[in-house]
Design an enzyme around this catalytic site. Structure first.
Site, short mmCIF file in Angstrom:
data_model
loop_
_atom_site.label_atom_id
_atom_site.label_comp_id
_atom_site.label_asym_id
_atom_site.label_seq_id
_atom_site.Cartn_x
_atom_site.Cartn_y
_atom_site.Cartn_z
N SER A 186 5.28 0.07 2.27
CA SER A 186 6.61 -0.06 2.88
C SER A 186 7.09 -1.47 2.58
O SER A 186 6.27 -2.36 2.32
CB SER A 186 6.50 0.12 4.40
OG SER A 186 7.65 -0.39 5.05
N TYR A 228 2.31 -0.72 12.72
CA TYR A 228 2.77 -0.23 11.41
C TYR A 228 2.81 -1.38 10.40
O TYR A 228 2.26 -1.28 9.30
CB TYR A 228 4.15 0.40 11.60
CG TYR A 228 4.77 1.01 10.37
CD1 TYR A 228 4.41 2.30 9.96
CD2 TYR A 228 5.76 0.35 9.65
CE1 TYR A 228 5.00 2.88 8.85
CE2 TYR A 228 6.36 0.92 8.56
CZ TYR A 228 5.98 2.19 8.15
OH TYR A 228 6.59 2.75 7.05
#
Ligand code: BGC
Length: 255
Positions: free
Chosen positions: A143, A156
Protein backbone atom coordinates in the site's frame (compact mmCIF):
# COMPACT_ATOMS: atom_id res chain seq x y z
CA UNK A 1 2.48 -9.66 -21.78
CA UNK A 2 3.07 -13.35 -22.07
CA UNK A 3 2.61 -15.63 -19.07
CA UNK A 4 1.81 -18.69 -21.17
CA UNK A 5 2.64 -21.94 -19.40
CA UNK A 6 3.30 -20.20 -16.09
CA UNK A 7 1.52 -20.89 -12.81
CA UNK A 8 0.64 -18.04 -10.44
CA UNK A 9 -0.78 -18.25 -6.90
CA UNK A 10 -2.84 -15.26 -5.72
CA UNK A 11 -3.71 -15.08 -2.02
CA UNK A 12 -7.03 -13.42 -1.20
CA UNK A 13 -7.79 -13.97 -4.87
CA UNK A 14 -11.59 -14.01 -4.98
CA UNK A 15 -12.32 -10.31 -4.42
CA UNK A 16 -11.05 -6.77 -4.90
CA UNK A 17 -7.47 -6.33 -6.09
CA UNK A 18 -6.84 -10.08 -5.77
CA UNK A 19 -9.59 -10.94 -8.26
CA UNK A 20 -8.28 -8.29 -10.65
CA UNK A 21 -4.80 -9.83 -10.46
CA UNK A 22 -6.29 -13.27 -11.14
CA UNK A 23 -8.07 -11.88 -14.23
CA UNK A 24 -4.97 -10.05 -15.50
CA UNK A 25 -2.56 -12.99 -15.19
CA UNK A 26 -5.12 -15.45 -16.59
CA UNK A 27 -5.67 -13.15 -19.59
CA UNK A 28 -1.89 -13.21 -20.13
CA UNK A 29 -2.01 -17.02 -20.30
CA UNK A 30 -1.08 -18.10 -16.76
CA UNK A 31 -2.75 -20.91 -14.85
CA UNK A 32 -3.96 -19.56 -11.50
CA UNK A 33 -4.46 -20.90 -7.99
CA UNK A 34 -7.07 -18.66 -6.37
CA UNK A 35 -6.71 -18.67 -2.58
CA UNK A 36 -9.75 -17.60 -0.54
CA UNK A 37 -11.20 -17.74 2.98
CA UNK A 38 -14.78 -16.51 2.54
CA UNK A 39 -17.48 -16.52 -0.16
CA UNK A 40 -16.74 -19.80 -2.00
CA UNK A 41 -19.46 -18.85 -4.49
CA UNK A 42 -17.40 -15.85 -5.63
CA UNK A 43 -14.43 -18.14 -6.19
CA UNK A 44 -16.58 -20.57 -8.17
CA UNK A 45 -17.85 -17.69 -10.36
CA UNK A 46 -14.31 -16.44 -11.00
CA UNK A 47 -13.04 -19.93 -11.87
CA UNK A 48 -16.01 -20.31 -14.23
CA UNK A 49 -15.31 -16.93 -15.84
CA UNK A 50 -11.67 -17.85 -16.49
CA UNK A 51 -12.18 -21.42 -17.64
CA UNK A 52 -15.14 -20.28 -19.77
CA UNK A 53 -12.75 -17.94 -21.59
CA UNK A 54 -10.33 -20.82 -22.22
CA UNK A 55 -8.05 -20.16 -19.23
CA UNK A 56 -6.98 -22.35 -16.33
CA UNK A 57 -7.86 -21.64 -12.68
CA UNK A 58 -8.52 -23.60 -9.48
CA UNK A 59 -9.89 -22.26 -6.18
CA UNK A 60 -8.25 -23.42 -2.92
CA UNK A 61 -9.54 -22.51 0.53
CA UNK A 62 -6.52 -21.85 2.76
CA UNK A 63 -5.64 -19.62 5.71
CA UNK A 64 -2.45 -17.85 4.65
CA UNK A 65 -1.79 -16.46 8.12
CA UNK A 66 -0.21 -19.86 8.92
CA UNK A 67 2.67 -21.43 6.97
CA UNK A 68 0.58 -24.62 6.73
CA UNK A 69 -1.99 -22.67 4.68
CA UNK A 70 0.75 -21.37 2.39
CA UNK A 71 2.09 -24.91 1.91
CA UNK A 72 -1.38 -26.03 0.75
CA UNK A 73 -1.28 -23.40 -2.00
CA UNK A 74 2.21 -24.32 -3.21
CA UNK A 75 1.20 -28.01 -3.25
CA UNK A 76 -1.98 -27.18 -5.17
CA UNK A 77 0.07 -25.32 -7.80
CA UNK A 78 2.38 -28.31 -8.23
CA UNK A 79 -0.44 -30.89 -8.15
CA UNK A 80 -2.68 -29.09 -10.63
CA UNK A 81 -0.23 -27.36 -12.93
CA UNK A 82 3.12 -29.07 -12.25
CA UNK A 83 5.01 -25.93 -11.24
CA UNK A 84 5.07 -22.54 -9.54
CA UNK A 85 6.35 -19.39 -11.27
CA UNK A 86 4.91 -16.52 -9.24
CA UNK A 87 3.37 -16.08 -5.79
CA UNK A 88 1.29 -12.98 -5.10
CA UNK A 89 0.93 -12.08 -1.41
CA UNK A 90 -2.27 -10.09 -1.76
CA UNK A 91 -4.48 -11.16 1.18
CA UNK A 92 -5.05 -8.31 3.59
CA UNK A 93 -7.36 -6.78 6.17
CA UNK A 94 -7.75 -3.29 7.54
CA UNK A 95 -9.01 -2.44 11.06
CA UNK A 96 -9.07 1.24 11.87
CA UNK A 97 -7.57 2.31 15.22
CA UNK A 98 -4.86 4.59 16.59
CA UNK A 99 -1.83 3.73 18.73
CA UNK A 100 -3.86 4.71 21.82
CA UNK A 101 -6.71 2.34 20.91
CA UNK A 102 -4.99 -0.75 19.50
CA UNK A 103 -5.40 -4.04 21.39
CA UNK A 104 -3.09 -7.06 21.33
CA UNK A 105 -5.68 -9.23 19.60
CA UNK A 106 -6.44 -6.81 16.79
CA UNK A 107 -2.78 -6.02 16.25
CA UNK A 108 -1.88 -9.73 16.07
CA UNK A 109 -4.73 -10.41 13.65
CA UNK A 110 -3.75 -7.64 11.22
CA UNK A 111 -0.06 -8.58 11.35
CA UNK A 112 -0.85 -12.28 10.83
CA UNK A 113 -3.06 -11.75 7.78
CA UNK A 114 -1.06 -8.95 6.15
CA UNK A 115 2.58 -9.50 7.11
CA UNK A 116 3.15 -13.00 8.52
CA UNK A 117 1.41 -14.39 5.43
CA UNK A 118 3.68 -12.39 3.13
CA UNK A 119 6.86 -13.45 4.99
CA UNK A 120 6.05 -17.15 4.82
CA UNK A 121 4.49 -16.85 1.37
CA UNK A 122 7.81 -15.42 0.17
CA UNK A 123 9.77 -18.12 2.00
CA UNK A 124 7.73 -21.10 0.78
CA UNK A 125 7.55 -19.79 -2.80
CA UNK A 126 11.30 -19.13 -2.88
CA UNK A 127 12.01 -22.63 -1.56
CA UNK A 128 9.90 -24.07 -4.36
CA UNK A 129 11.57 -21.88 -7.05
CA UNK A 130 15.02 -22.99 -5.86
CA UNK A 131 13.97 -26.65 -5.77
CA UNK A 132 12.54 -26.33 -9.29
CA UNK A 133 15.73 -24.65 -10.45
CA UNK A 134 13.72 -22.09 -12.41
CA UNK A 135 13.85 -18.85 -10.42
CA UNK A 136 10.56 -17.05 -9.91
CA UNK A 137 8.79 -13.92 -8.73
CA UNK A 138 7.12 -12.89 -5.48
CA UNK A 139 4.80 -9.89 -5.61
CA UNK A 140 3.61 -8.33 -2.35
CA UNK A 141 0.56 -6.13 -2.64
CA UNK A 142 1.40 -3.54 0.00
CA UNK A 143 0.00 0.00 0.00
CA UNK A 144 1.12 3.60 -0.19
CA UNK A 145 1.00 3.14 3.58
CA UNK A 146 4.14 1.03 3.45
CA UNK A 147 5.86 4.43 3.53
CA UNK A 148 3.21 7.01 4.34
CA UNK A 149 1.50 7.38 7.73
CA UNK A 150 -2.28 7.11 7.93
CA UNK A 151 -3.42 8.32 11.36
CA UNK A 152 -6.10 6.04 12.78
CA UNK A 153 -4.84 3.02 10.79
CA UNK A 154 -1.92 1.98 13.00
CA UNK A 155 -1.74 -1.81 12.66
CA UNK A 156 -2.36 -1.68 8.90
CA UNK A 157 0.45 0.86 8.41
CA UNK A 158 2.83 -1.18 10.59
CA UNK A 159 2.04 -4.33 8.59
CA UNK A 160 2.60 -2.57 5.26
CA UNK A 161 5.83 -0.97 6.54
CA UNK A 162 6.99 -4.50 7.38
CA UNK A 163 6.20 -5.61 3.83
CA UNK A 164 8.37 -2.76 2.56
CA UNK A 165 11.43 -4.21 4.28
CA UNK A 166 10.40 -7.76 3.39
CA UNK A 167 10.69 -6.91 -0.32
CA UNK A 168 14.03 -5.20 0.14
CA UNK A 169 15.66 -7.76 2.45
CA UNK A 170 14.30 -10.92 0.82
CA UNK A 171 14.89 -9.37 -2.62
CA UNK A 172 18.59 -8.93 -1.79
CA UNK A 173 18.86 -12.40 -0.26
CA UNK A 174 17.10 -14.14 -3.14
CA UNK A 175 18.62 -12.26 -6.10
CA UNK A 176 21.47 -14.76 -6.46
CA UNK A 177 18.84 -17.54 -6.77
CA UNK A 178 17.12 -15.81 -9.68
CA UNK A 179 14.13 -14.92 -7.51
CA UNK A 180 12.69 -11.40 -7.72
CA UNK A 181 10.67 -9.83 -4.90
CA UNK A 182 8.67 -6.71 -5.77
CA UNK A 183 6.06 -4.72 -3.87
CA UNK A 184 3.13 -3.14 -5.67
CA UNK A 185 1.79 -0.27 -3.58
CA UNK A 186 -1.74 0.81 -4.51
CA UNK A 187 -3.30 4.06 -3.35
CA UNK A 188 -7.08 4.28 -3.02
CA UNK A 189 -8.83 1.54 -5.01
CA UNK A 190 -12.51 0.76 -5.46
CA UNK A 191 -12.61 -2.52 -3.50
CA UNK A 192 -14.54 -3.99 -0.55
CA UNK A 193 -11.79 -2.80 1.86
CA UNK A 194 -12.79 0.79 1.00
CA UNK A 195 -16.54 0.21 0.91
CA UNK A 196 -17.34 2.68 3.69
CA UNK A 197 -15.52 5.54 1.94
CA UNK A 198 -16.92 4.69 -1.50
CA UNK A 199 -20.52 4.60 -0.22
CA UNK A 200 -20.28 8.02 1.41
CA UNK A 201 -20.29 10.74 -1.30
CA UNK A 202 -18.73 13.39 0.92
CA UNK A 203 -15.90 11.10 2.02
CA UNK A 204 -15.34 9.87 -1.52
CA UNK A 205 -15.09 13.41 -2.91
CA UNK A 206 -12.73 14.38 -0.11
CA UNK A 207 -10.48 11.42 -0.96
CA UNK A 208 -10.65 12.10 -4.71
CA UNK A 209 -9.67 15.71 -4.08
CA UNK A 210 -6.34 14.49 -2.70
CA UNK A 211 -5.51 12.38 -5.78
CA UNK A 212 -3.70 14.20 -8.63
CA UNK A 213 -5.43 11.95 -11.21
CA UNK A 214 -8.72 12.94 -9.57
CA UNK A 215 -10.23 9.50 -9.08
CA UNK A 216 -9.98 6.27 -7.14
CA UNK A 217 -8.36 3.38 -9.08
CA UNK A 218 -10.22 0.51 -10.66
CA UNK A 219 -8.79 -2.82 -9.37
CA UNK A 220 -7.81 -3.76 -12.96
CA UNK A 221 -5.34 -0.87 -12.93
CA UNK A 222 -3.44 -2.67 -10.18
CA UNK A 223 -3.87 -6.13 -11.75
CA UNK A 224 -2.27 -4.97 -15.03
CA UNK A 225 0.84 -3.72 -13.23
CA UNK A 226 1.16 -6.98 -11.29
CA UNK A 227 0.93 -9.03 -14.53
CA UNK A 228 3.65 -6.83 -16.07
CA UNK A 229 5.92 -7.21 -13.02
CA UNK A 230 5.56 -11.01 -13.11
CA UNK A 231 6.44 -11.10 -16.80
CA UNK A 232 9.88 -11.26 -18.42
CA UNK A 233 9.44 -7.60 -19.39
CA UNK A 234 10.19 -6.73 -15.75
CA UNK A 235 13.14 -9.12 -15.40
CA UNK A 236 15.45 -6.44 -13.94
CA UNK A 237 13.02 -5.20 -11.26
CA UNK A 238 13.58 -6.49 -7.72
CA UNK A 239 13.92 -5.48 -4.05
CA UNK A 240 11.83 -2.37 -4.57
CA UNK A 241 8.30 -0.99 -4.69
CA UNK A 242 6.23 0.14 -7.65
CA UNK A 243 3.65 2.71 -6.53
CA UNK A 244 0.34 2.68 -8.41
CA UNK A 245 -1.43 5.52 -6.66
CA UNK A 246 -2.56 8.18 -9.14
CA UNK A 247 0.02 10.45 -7.52
CA UNK A 248 -1.70 10.49 -4.11
CA UNK A 249 1.55 10.34 -2.15
CA UNK A 250 2.92 13.43 -3.90
CA UNK A 251 -0.32 15.39 -3.69
CA UNK A 252 -0.03 19.01 -2.61
CA UNK A 253 -2.64 21.70 -2.15
CA UNK A 254 -0.14 24.27 -3.39
CA UNK A 255 -1.30 26.76 -0.80
C1 BGC B 1 -6.15 1.85 2.27
C2 BGC B 1 -7.30 2.83 2.10
C3 BGC B 1 -6.79 4.24 1.87
C4 BGC B 1 -5.77 4.26 0.76
C5 BGC B 1 -5.18 5.65 0.49
C6 BGC B 1 -5.15 2.03 1.17
O1 BGC B 1 -4.06 1.18 1.41
O2 BGC B 1 -6.66 0.53 2.22
O3 BGC B 1 -8.09 2.77 3.25
O4 BGC B 1 -7.87 5.09 1.50
O5 BGC B 1 -4.72 3.38 1.09
O6 BGC B 1 -4.79 6.30 1.66
Amino acid sequence: MDLDGECVVVTGGNSGIGAAIVRAVAAAGAAVIIDYRARPEDTADLVQEITGAGGRAVGVEADVSTPAGIDELVSAAVDHFGRLDAFVNNAGIEKRHSILEVTEDTFDQVIAVNLRSAVFGTQRAAQRFIEQGTGGVVINVSSVHEDWPMPGNLSYCVSKGGMRMLARTAGVELGPHGVRVVNVAPGAVNTPINEQTMKDDALRHKLEGTIPLGRVADPAEIGDVVAFLISEKARYVTATTVFVDGGIMQGSTGL
